[in-house]
Design a protein around this motif. Structure first.
Motif, PDB file in Angstrom:
ATOM      1  N   ASN A  54      -5.052   6.849  -3.145  1.00 33.24           N
ATOM      2  CA  ASN A  54      -4.355   5.380  -3.160  1.00 33.24           C
ATOM      3  C   ASN A  54      -3.500   5.607  -4.440  1.00 33.24           C
ATOM      4  N   GLN A  55      -2.164   5.362  -4.318  1.00 30.75           N
ATOM      5  CA  GLN A  55      -1.336   5.395  -5.263  1.00 30.75           C
ATOM      6  C   GLN A  55      -0.473   3.835  -5.319  1.00 30.75           C
ATOM      7  N   SER A  56      -1.003   2.989  -4.754  1.00 24.95           N
ATOM      8  CA  SER A  56      -0.399   1.678  -4.791  1.00 24.95           C
ATOM      9  C   SER A  56       0.224   1.276  -6.082  1.00 24.95           C
ATOM     10  N   ASP A  57      -0.651   1.259  -7.092  1.00 28.15           N
ATOM     11  CA  ASP A  57      -0.367   0.644  -8.363  1.00 28.15           C
ATOM     12  C   ASP A  57       0.280   1.729  -9.318  1.00 28.15           C
ATOM     13  N   ALA A  58       0.813   3.032  -8.774  1.00 23.31           N
ATOM     14  CA  ALA A  58       1.408   3.755  -9.544  1.00 23.31           C
ATOM     15  C   ALA A  58       2.992   3.617  -9.338  1.00 23.31           C
ATOM     16  N   TRP A  59       3.427   3.041  -8.682  1.00 12.74           N
ATOM     17  CA  TRP A  59       4.821   3.093  -8.369  1.00 12.74           C
ATOM     18  C   TRP A  59       5.598   1.655  -8.517  1.00 12.74           C
ATOM     19  N   CYS A  60       6.811   1.844  -9.148  1.00 12.52           N
ATOM     20  CA  CYS A  60       7.640   0.859  -8.985  1.00 12.52           C
ATOM     21  C   CYS A  60       8.735   0.970  -8.116  1.00 12.52           C
ATOM     22  N   ALA A  61       8.973   0.280  -7.195  1.00  7.26           N
ATOM     23  CA  ALA A  61      10.078   0.455  -5.911  1.00  7.26           C
ATOM     24  C   ALA A  61      11.070  -0.506  -6.143  1.00  7.26           C
ATOM     25  N   LEU A  62      12.252  -0.093  -5.973  1.00  8.44           N
ATOM     26  CA  LEU A  62      13.344  -1.024  -6.133  1.00  8.44           C
ATOM     27  C   LEU A  62      14.376  -0.711  -4.915  1.00  8.44           C
ATOM     28  N   GLU A  63      15.070  -1.826  -4.684  1.00  5.50           N
ATOM     29  CA  GLU A  63      15.922  -1.510  -3.599  1.00  5.50           C
ATOM     30  C   GLU A  63      17.545  -2.008  -4.189  1.00  5.50           C
ATOM     31  N   ILE A  64      18.237  -0.985  -4.023  1.00  8.21           N
ATOM     32  CA  ILE A  64      19.846  -1.371  -4.391  1.00  8.21           C
ATOM     33  C   ILE A  64      20.464  -1.200  -2.982  1.00  8.21           C
ATOM     34  N   LYS A  65      21.355  -2.085  -2.805  1.00  6.50           N
ATOM     35  CA  LYS A  65      22.024  -2.507  -1.629  1.00  6.50           C
ATOM     36  C   LYS A  65      23.441  -3.053  -2.057  1.00  6.50           C
ATOM     37  N   GLY A  66      24.206  -2.738  -1.201  1.00  3.67           N
ATOM     38  CA  GLY A  66      25.763  -3.199  -1.205  1.00  3.67           C
ATOM     39  C   GLY A  66      26.974  -2.190  -1.144  1.00  3.67           C
ATOM     40  N   SER A  67      27.857  -2.482  -0.929  1.00  5.78           N
ATOM     41  CA  SER A  67      29.113  -1.418  -0.527  1.00  5.78           C
ATOM     42  C   SER A  67      29.337  -0.454  -1.526  1.00  5.78           C
ATOM     43  N   LYS A  68      28.892  -1.066  -2.732  1.00 11.49           N
ATOM     44  CA  LYS A  68      29.174   0.345  -3.906  1.00 11.49           C
ATOM     45  C   LYS A  68      27.930   0.943  -4.441  1.00 11.49           C
ATOM     46  N   SER A  69      26.860   0.899  -3.796  1.00 17.17           N
ATOM     47  CA  SER A  69      25.421   1.264  -4.162  1.00 17.17           C
ATOM     48  C   SER A  69      25.482   2.702  -4.471  1.00 17.17           C
TER      49      SER A  69
ATOM     50  N   LEU B 173       3.715  10.180   2.067  1.00 17.11           N
ATOM     51  CA  LEU B 173       3.265   8.898   1.647  1.00 17.11           C
ATOM     52  C   LEU B 173       3.291   8.033   2.725  1.00 17.11           C
ATOM     53  N   ALA B 174       2.187   7.151   2.928  1.00 15.45           N
ATOM     54  CA  ALA B 174       2.009   6.168   4.038  1.00 15.45           C
ATOM     55  C   ALA B 174       2.194   4.914   3.246  1.00 15.45           C
ATOM     56  N   ILE B 175       3.377   4.280   3.691  1.00 18.67           N
ATOM     57  CA  ILE B 175       3.785   2.984   2.858  1.00 18.67           C
ATOM     58  C   ILE B 175       3.421   1.760   4.059  1.00 18.67           C
ATOM     59  N   GLY B 176       3.020   1.026   3.464  1.00 23.24           N
ATOM     60  CA  GLY B 176       2.394  -0.417   4.282  1.00 23.24           C
ATOM     61  C   GLY B 176       1.466  -0.413   4.837  1.00 23.24           C
ATOM     62  N   PHE B 177       0.428   0.819   4.918  1.00 21.51           N
ATOM     63  CA  PHE B 177      -0.673   0.830   5.767  1.00 21.51           C
ATOM     64  C   PHE B 177      -1.600   1.814   5.456  1.00 21.51           C
ATOM     65  N   ASP B 178      -2.864   1.702   5.524  1.00 17.42           N
ATOM     66  CA  ASP B 178      -3.989   2.432   5.033  1.00 17.42           C
ATOM     67  C   ASP B 178      -4.439   3.448   6.053  1.00 17.42           C
ATOM     68  N   PRO B 179      -4.066   4.790   5.938  1.00 15.29           N
ATOM     69  CA  PRO B 179      -4.539   5.708   6.935  1.00 15.29           C
ATOM     70  C   PRO B 179      -5.956   6.384   6.501  1.00 15.29           C
TER      71      PRO B 179
ATOM     72  N   GLN C  73       0.850  -1.224  -0.126  1.00 15.82           N
ATOM     73  CA  GLN C  73      -0.216  -0.004   0.240  1.00 15.82           C
ATOM     74  C   GLN C  73       0.837   1.372   0.139  1.00 15.82           C
ATOM     75  N   VAL C  74       0.550   2.255  -0.920  1.00 15.93           N
ATOM     76  CA  VAL C  74       1.111   3.584  -0.827  1.00 15.93           C
ATOM     77  C   VAL C  74       0.127   4.558  -1.027  1.00 15.93           C
ATOM     78  N   ILE C  75      -0.143   5.282   0.063  1.00 21.68           N
ATOM     79  CA  ILE C  75      -1.347   5.952   0.050  1.00 21.68           C
ATOM     80  C   ILE C  75      -0.821   7.712   0.374  1.00 21.68           C
TER      81      ILE C  75
END
Length: 177
Positions: A93-108, A75-81, A30-32
């Motif tokens: 409600n913007q739950s289906d509007a966004w693509c979320a990626l996680e980049i991680k690592g020492s060279k991110s 933005l409320a992320i992960g819950f519905d306010p 959920q992204v609200i």
């Protein structure tokens, strides 16, 4: 009857990893967006039981995450306010509007330095900090979620391009050795 199958924006494109940097899709259930009405910010905070973040910040409490999104918008992320703030804020409600990626690592940071025109080093962009910028030509909302980890959000329609650009930068860094 056609049977539709739900997919995520970056389905089939990720995960990928190079030079100790990993890129994964995050499915945000959920992204609200919350935009408090005039003189209602304190009422929204009371209703949610959590302070609204300052510009460029985020707050998390009891499984609730709020991130600054733009002037007067969060933005409320992960819950519905919705029920809690009804009448105190504009809610979308913007739950289906966004693509979320996680980049991680020492060279991110090094990967993102090739794509994002702001200083994302830990000394200036600390855990919990957020900002709006660009990744190449795409709008980007970025949150530092860990020492070497970032959540990147752009429009779903940009998912393939976002993955391509980040993967390319990971490959360029990898080629340097």
């Amino acid at each position: 009857m056609v049977e539709l199958i739900a997919t995520t924006p970056a389905e089939g494109l990720l995960p990928t990893s190079r030079s100790g940097v990993t890129l994964n899709e995050i499915v945000l259930e959920q992204v609200i967006s919350i935009a408090p009405f005039a003189a209602q910010a304190e009422g929204v905070e009371a209703a949610l039981g959590i302070k609204l973040p300052k510009v460029g910040g985020s707050v998390a409490k009891a499984g609730k995450e709020l991130v600054w999104f733009s002037q007067g918008q969060f933005l409320a992320i992960g819950f519905d306010p919705t029920d809690a703030v009804m009448g105190k804020a504009a809610i979308t409600n913007q739950s289906d509007a966004w693509c979320a990626l996680e980049i991680k690592g020492s060279k991110s940071e090094a990967v993102l330095a090739r794509l994002v025109p702001v200083d994302l080093r830990a000394s200036t962009f600390k855990q919990g900090n957020v900002l709006r910028s660009k990744l190449g030509h795409m709008p980007l909302h970025i949150t530092r979620v860990g020492k070497d980890a970032f959540r990147l959000m752009s429009f779903c329609s940009m998912a393939g391009t976002m993955v391509h650009e980040i993967s390319r930068a990971m490959g360029l860094l990898d080629a340097r050795g």
